[in-house]
Design an enzyme around this catalytic site. Structure first.
Site, PDB file in Angstrom:
ATOM      1  N   ASN A 148     -12.453 -41.101 -92.021  1.00 14.12           N
ATOM      2  CA  ASN A 148     -12.031 -39.732 -91.718  1.00 14.12           C
ATOM      3  C   ASN A 148     -10.507 -39.656 -91.651  1.00 14.12           C
ATOM      4  O   ASN A 148      -9.833 -40.647 -91.428  1.00 14.12           O
ATOM      5  CB  ASN A 148     -12.659 -39.291 -90.367  1.00 14.12           C
ATOM      6  CG  ASN A 148     -12.182 -37.929 -89.920  1.00 14.12           C
ATOM      7  OD1 ASN A 148     -11.556 -37.779 -88.862  1.00 14.12           O
ATOM      8  ND2 ASN A 148     -12.454 -36.919 -90.721  1.00 14.12           N
ATOM      9  N   GLY A 149     -10.006 -38.443 -91.880  1.00 14.80           N
ATOM     10  CA  GLY A 149      -8.556 -38.230 -91.797  1.00 14.80           C
ATOM     11  C   GLY A 149      -7.928 -38.023 -93.156  1.00 14.80           C
ATOM     12  O   GLY A 149      -6.707 -37.973 -93.291  1.00 14.80           O
ATOM     13  N   CYS A 187     -10.406 -37.150 -79.309  1.00 16.87           N
ATOM     14  CA  CYS A 187      -9.670 -35.896 -79.118  1.00 16.87           C
ATOM     15  C   CYS A 187      -8.400 -36.127 -78.279  1.00 16.87           C
ATOM     16  O   CYS A 187      -8.476 -36.636 -77.159  1.00 16.87           O
ATOM     17  CB  CYS A 187     -10.560 -34.858 -78.445  1.00 16.87           C
ATOM     18  SG  CYS A 187      -9.703 -33.288 -78.250  1.00 16.87           S
ATOM     19  N   GLN A 236     -22.048 -33.374 -81.279  1.00 15.69           N
ATOM     20  CA  GLN A 236     -20.969 -34.155 -80.674  1.00 15.69           C
ATOM     21  C   GLN A 236     -20.741 -33.707 -79.241  1.00 15.69           C
ATOM     22  O   GLN A 236     -20.568 -32.518 -78.954  1.00 15.69           O
ATOM     23  CB  GLN A 236     -19.652 -34.013 -81.438  1.00 15.69           C
ATOM     24  CG  GLN A 236     -18.636 -35.008 -80.873  1.00 15.69           C
ATOM     25  CD  GLN A 236     -17.246 -34.848 -81.424  1.00 15.69           C
ATOM     26  OE1 GLN A 236     -16.626 -33.802 -81.268  1.00 15.69           O
ATOM     27  NE2 GLN A 236     -16.739 -35.883 -82.064  1.00 15.69           N
TER      28      GLN A 236
END
Ligand SMILES: Cc1cc2nc3c(=O)[nH]c(=O)nc-3n(C[C@H](O)[C@H](O)[C@H](O)COP(=O)(O)O)c2cc1C
Length: 455
Positions: free
Chosen positions: A213-214, A115, A86
């Protein structure tokens, strides 16, 4: 070849995590059953100034900071088919240069577009790219058109579903192979519910795999991974915090006990010479509140890999492995390669080399080993000099990259430890320790036993 390219449907994935997603954690996650592992976010310009080295001793490919030899990114053949790097970037050209540098060593490149940290936002990276769509698309399309491995990106969601759907459709059109979606907005934190329904809508809208995700708050075991991904209508799931605490979450046959995971993790750290600070950080995350126990407190005092390993009865394994590597050649993290030194550092190293040290040992000062002040190496040395009517010891400290080494002079003889300490005081104690051993005030065998002497 296109046919052997990494694909992103029906996959269980280790999420990118700063400091957590280094080689030992990635390899262990793969061993437990993860299909794909993402590296921690690596900033493009750091990669750009790095030097690629094949490390024959460890069997790794290292990207090293040329100024101090520290590892920016380390990878190996075992993860080659499953690792995605990444990148943190705000610039298509820089991103492409990094991609070209690493495309033969990894299986995919991901762009961090989620981010929310100030450092990223101020640099136009991470979630800043979600509101700078043209730049985001240019970064992705530049990579897609010019590199041979798949390109993905990881985003958060907007407050408004339609805005989110517009964004993901435009990102998909760049030719990326998958998109990971963390179902929270830029300002939302882990305590906020993850917007699984938004991820579902995205998955229904796009043709490429959407990676859910999460969900760590709702993921406590292997089955939960599937519940979460089904709830999000995705075929793939990416997990961060649950894996950070216990990466055996990827095991079909159920999670392993924390201590078992730590043992396996430490073995990998030794095998791949992971830095003690990174190792410590990851183990701290696994221990959580157990850091408050007597064992946890002993662990927090550790400064070397060997000391950490001792706590999980892997001290012998660590010593043996390090010895094996030492006989094979230079594998050290902080061994600076002379050809890579910039002129300023060359000068500093020369200054240190020119000190003509009489006695040098690789000796770490471990504060926990000294319960009373009079027993501290500096105090012992001072009282030895007093009793023998010698001049007081003189200390000279050297500082490199927030690390310290000292030389102590007694009667024109210079003693030093080659171990770089985290502060000036410890460096002086380290040098005093070497003097104490050399003069016979402290038994070298005791230091080997307590893990202070590293060779
Ligand atoms: C310690 C830590 C470091 C992280 N570093 C990154 C990172 O480098 N890049 C990134 O895209 N997300 C990063 N994240 C966010 C995670 O990848 C993930 O999106 C988030 O934690 C939500 O997933 P979860 O519920 O499974 O934890 C980080 C999260 C944690 C806890």
């Amino acid at each position: 070849m296109k046919s052997s390219q990494l694909t992103f449907d029906n996959k269980i994935i280790l999420a990118p995590m700063v400091r957590v997603g280094t080689l030992p954690m990635r390899l262990l996650s793969l061993e437990y059953g993860a299909d794909i592992v993402y590296s921690e976010e690596l900033i493009d310009w750091k990669f750009l100034k790095s030097v690629r080295r094949e490390n024959g001793v460890l069997g790794t490919i290292d990207y090293l900071d040329p100024t101090d030899g520290t590892v920016i990114f380390r990878t190996c053949a075992k993860e080659k088919q499953n690792v995605v790097v990444q990148l943190g970037t705000s610039d298509p050209d820089r991103a492409l240069k990094v991609a070209k540098l690493i495309e033969n060593d990894v299986s995919g490149i991901d762009i961090n577009m989620g981010c929310p940290k100030e450092f990223s936002l101020k640099g136009g990276m991470g979630a800043a790219l979600m509101t700078q769509k043209e730049k985001a698309k240019k970064i992705l399309s530049t990579l897609v058109e010019n590199v041979k491995i798949p390109v993905t990106c990881k985003i958060r969601v907007f407050e408004n579903i339609d805005d989110t759907l517009t964004l993901v459709k435009e990102l998909e059109a760049t030719g990326i192979k998958a998109i990971a979606v963390h179902g929270r907005t830029k300002v939302e934190r882990p305590q906020h519910p993850n917007r699984n329904h938004v991820i579902k809508k995205i998955a229904e809208t796009l043709n490429i795999p959407v990676i859910a995700n999460g969900g760590s708050r709702e993921i406590e075991n292997y089955r939960d991974l599937f519940k979460f991904k089904d709830d999000c209508g995705c075929s793939s799931v990416m997990v961060a915090r649950t894996a950070q605490y216990n990466c055996s979450i990827f095991r079909k046959d159920g999670m392993k006990a924390m201590d078992d995971v730590i043992v396996q993790y430490l073995k990998k750290c030794v095998e791949y010479d992971n830095s003690p600070s990174n190792t410590k950080y990851c183990v701290q995350n696994m221990l959580k509140e157990l850091q408050e126990t007597p064992r946890g407190k002993r662990f927090l005092e550790c400064q070397t890999l060997e000391q950490i390993c001792n706590i999980w009865n892997l001290g012998d394994y660590c010593r043996q492995k390090q010895l094996e590597y030492q006989t094979k050649g230079n594998f050290g993290r902080r061994e600076i390669m002379p050809e890579l030194l910039d002129p300023q550092r060359k000068k500093q190293k020369t200054i240190f080399d020119n000190e003509n040290i009489d006695v040098c040992l690789n000796c770490a000062f471990i504060r926990a080993n000294y319960t009373e002040d009079p027993k501290l190496p500096k105090s012992r040395l001072m009282s030895y000099c007093g009793k023998n009517k010698l001049k007081s010891p003189k200390y000279k400290v050297f500082n490199e990259d927030k690390l310290f080494r000292a030389i102590v002079t007694i009667e024109d003889k210079k003693y030093s430890s080659s171990y770089w300490e985290k502060n000036k005081k410890f460096a002086e104690q380290g040098a005093a320790l070497v003097a104490c051993v050399s003069i016979g005030l402290i038994d070298k065998c005791d230091l080997i036993k307590d893990g202070s002497i590293l060779e």
